[in-house]
Enzyme design. Structure first.
Site, short mmCIF file in Angstrom:
data_model
loop_
_atom_site.label_atom_id
_atom_site.label_comp_id
_atom_site.label_asym_id
_atom_site.label_seq_id
_atom_site.Cartn_x
_atom_site.Cartn_y
_atom_site.Cartn_z
N THR A 75 0.82 -1.22 0.00
CA THR A 75 0.00 0.00 0.00
C THR A 75 0.85 1.27 0.00
O THR A 75 0.31 2.37 -0.11
CB THR A 75 -0.92 0.05 1.25
OG1 THR A 75 -0.08 0.00 2.41
CG2 THR A 75 -1.89 -1.12 1.28
N ARG B 87 -2.93 -3.54 5.19
CA ARG B 87 -4.13 -3.31 6.01
C ARG B 87 -5.06 -2.27 5.41
O ARG B 87 -6.25 -2.29 5.64
CB ARG B 87 -3.71 -2.83 7.42
CG ARG B 87 -3.09 -3.89 8.29
CD ARG B 87 -2.41 -3.26 9.48
NE ARG B 87 -1.39 -2.31 9.04
CZ ARG B 87 -0.61 -1.59 9.84
NH1 ARG B 87 -0.75 -1.70 11.14
NH2 ARG B 87 0.29 -0.77 9.35
N ARG B 88 -4.50 -1.33 4.61
CA ARG B 88 -5.35 -0.23 4.10
C ARG B 88 -6.01 -0.66 2.79
O ARG B 88 -5.43 -0.58 1.71
CB ARG B 88 -4.51 1.03 3.92
CG ARG B 88 -4.19 1.67 5.26
CD ARG B 88 -3.17 2.78 5.16
NE ARG B 88 -1.83 2.30 4.93
CZ ARG B 88 -0.76 3.09 4.84
NH1 ARG B 88 -0.89 4.39 4.95
NH2 ARG B 88 0.43 2.57 4.63
N TYR C 100 14.16 -2.11 16.81
CA TYR C 100 14.09 -2.14 15.33
C TYR C 100 15.34 -2.85 14.79
O TYR C 100 15.23 -3.73 13.94
CB TYR C 100 13.97 -0.72 14.74
CG TYR C 100 13.89 -0.76 13.23
CD1 TYR C 100 12.79 -1.32 12.59
CD2 TYR C 100 14.92 -0.27 12.42
CE1 TYR C 100 12.72 -1.40 11.19
CE2 TYR C 100 14.86 -0.34 11.04
CZ TYR C 100 13.75 -0.90 10.43
OH TYR C 100 13.68 -0.98 9.05
N GLY D 94 19.78 1.38 3.12
CA GLY D 94 19.95 2.49 4.05
C GLY D 94 18.68 3.33 3.99
O GLY D 94 17.59 2.80 3.75
P1 NAP Z 1 6.28 2.27 4.26
O1 NAP Z 1 6.22 3.25 3.14
O2 NAP Z 1 5.82 2.71 5.60
O3 NAP Z 1 5.49 0.94 3.83
C1 NAP Z 1 5.32 -0.11 4.74
C2 NAP Z 1 4.32 -1.14 4.20
O4 NAP Z 1 4.21 -2.20 5.17
C3 NAP Z 1 2.94 -0.56 3.98
O5 NAP Z 1 2.40 -1.05 2.79
C4 NAP Z 1 2.15 -1.10 5.18
O6 NAP Z 1 0.79 -1.35 4.81
C5 NAP Z 1 2.85 -2.45 5.44
N1 NAP Z 1 2.62 -2.87 6.82
C6 NAP Z 1 3.12 -2.31 7.95
N2 NAP Z 1 2.60 -2.92 9.04
C7 NAP Z 1 1.76 -3.89 8.58
C8 NAP Z 1 0.91 -4.85 9.21
N3 NAP Z 1 0.83 -4.94 10.53
N4 NAP Z 1 0.18 -5.67 8.43
C9 NAP Z 1 0.25 -5.59 7.09
N5 NAP Z 1 1.04 -4.72 6.42
C10 NAP Z 1 1.78 -3.87 7.17
O7 NAP Z 1 7.78 1.74 4.48
P2 NAP Z 1 8.91 1.22 3.47
O8 NAP Z 1 10.09 2.09 3.64
O9 NAP Z 1 8.37 0.99 2.12
O10 NAP Z 1 9.27 -0.16 4.19
C11 NAP Z 1 9.23 -1.42 3.54
C12 NAP Z 1 10.25 -2.34 4.20
O11 NAP Z 1 11.56 -1.83 3.99
C13 NAP Z 1 10.10 -2.48 5.72
O12 NAP Z 1 10.32 -3.84 6.08
C14 NAP Z 1 11.20 -1.60 6.27
O13 NAP Z 1 11.63 -2.02 7.55
C15 NAP Z 1 12.26 -1.80 5.21
N6 NAP Z 1 13.28 -0.75 5.18
C16 NAP Z 1 12.93 0.55 4.98
C17 NAP Z 1 13.92 1.52 4.99
C18 NAP Z 1 13.60 3.00 4.81
O14 NAP Z 1 14.46 3.83 5.11
N7 NAP Z 1 12.42 3.36 4.34
C19 NAP Z 1 15.26 1.17 5.15
C20 NAP Z 1 15.59 -0.16 5.32
C21 NAP Z 1 14.59 -1.11 5.33
P3 NAP Z 1 -0.50 -0.94 5.71
O15 NAP Z 1 -0.09 0.17 6.62
O16 NAP Z 1 -1.53 -0.56 4.70
O17 NAP Z 1 -0.84 -2.22 6.43
#
Ligand code: NAP
Length: 253
Positions: free
Chosen positions: A12, A35-36, A154, A185
């Site tokens: 999402t 979830r959304r 985390y 990163g």
């Molecule tokens: P984001 O934009 O916040 O997206 C997170 C996604 O995870 C959303 O689609 C959200 O969907 C879903 N999600 C979260 N909690 C959930 C739950 N309880 N059930 C189902 N879905 C859930 O973040 P992102 O940066 O794309 O993150 C994606 C991955 O990359 C994560 O594992 C994060 O730890 C990792 N990561 C991110 C970064 C960074 O800097 N952004 C760096 C390293 C690693 P809903 O809220 O609709 O459920």
């Protein structure tokens, strides 16, 4: 019409959503979770009207084991032939020291980033083993390679993802299943907005003074990883913005 099937958890927003758009243009039909519900429906509409792509939506909270099981097992048989599972759903909740951080935040991160990934993999990996084919990609992080203050849990969850990925790679190797960890990163997504509970100013500070990675950078990496020849497995990738050299070292101007 596209031929292969990828399941992306957390489609999402951010990396998951961007990866859905890229894979839709590269021969993948998609199972998208989150979830959304309205956001999932919007993504499906955009994908199906622009690309030769079929989309199945599964609307569940990955923290809830029963919901994960019920949703995944409800997939029509032909959709269970998943070629690529992208365990992407995850979050950081809050930022604080071990002596005062919010324990609900800890539970949220552990249940989502570690247990949710395991619930999903436990259902889908047997389908891959049966077909002796498949590729699992786990979104780890620089926080899975280093620890930083105020991020103990985390970092702990992402170190867990890294360890689980290494063990999975060994366990699934005899079944011809590829396993990859991708560790970014700083990526500018909704990640920091979620971490700071919607505080836009605090979230903007994270990316101030340098160019962070974009979700597209990670989506393109995922596409590269899943399009290697049959004999190649990319085990582990660390991808950083040019102006970030560790979890804590940024060159901000
Ligand atoms: P984001 O934009 O916040 O997206 C997170 C996604 O995870 C959303 O689609 C959200 O969907 C879903 N999600 C979260 N909690 C959930 C739950 N309880 N059930 C189902 N879905 C859930 O973040 P992102 O940066 O794309 O993150 C994606 C991955 O990359 C994560 O594992 C994060 O730890 C990792 N990561 C991110 C970064 C960074 O800097 N952004 C760096 C390293 C690693 P809903 O809220 O609709 O459920």
């Amino acid at each position: 019409m596209n031929q292969k099937i990828a399941l992306i958890t957390g489609a999402t927003a951010g990396i998951g959503r961007e990866t859905a758009f890229l894979l839709a243009q590269n021969n993948y039909n998609l199972i998208l979770t989150g979830r959304r519900k309205e956001r999932l429906e919007l993504v499906k509409m955009q994908l199906e009207s622009n690309y030769n792509c079929k989309v199945q939506l599964l609307n569940f909270d990955i923290k809830k084991r029963k919901e994960v099981e019920t949703a995944l097992l409800s997939l029509p048989e032909e959709w269970k032939a998943i070629d690529v599972l992208i365990n992407n759903a995850g979050l950081a909740a809050g930022l604080g020291p071990v002596n005062s951080a919010d324990m609900d935040d800890w539970e949220n991160m552990i249940d989502t980033n570690v247990k949710g990934l395991l619930y999903t993999t436990r259902i889908i990996s047997p389908w891959m083993v049966e077909r002796q084919s498949g590729h699992i990609i786990n979104l780890s992080s620089i926080a899975g390679k280093e620890a930083y203050p105020n991020g103990s849990v985390y970092c702990g969850t992402k170190h867990a993802v890294a360890a689980i990925t290494k063990a999975m790679r060994i366990e699934l190797m005899p079944s011809g299943i590829k396993v990859t960890a991708i560790a970014p990163g700083a990526v500018e997504t909704e990640f920091s907005l979620v971490r700071f509970r919607g505080d836009q100013e605090k979230a903007a500070q994270v990316y101030k003074g340098f160019t962070p990675l974009q979700a597209k950078d990670i989506a393109e990496t995922i596409l590269f990883v899943i399009t290697r020849p049959a004999h190649v497995n990319i085990d582990d990738l660390l991808i950083m913005p040019i102006n970030q050299a560790s979890a804590r070292d940024f060159n901000r101007v």
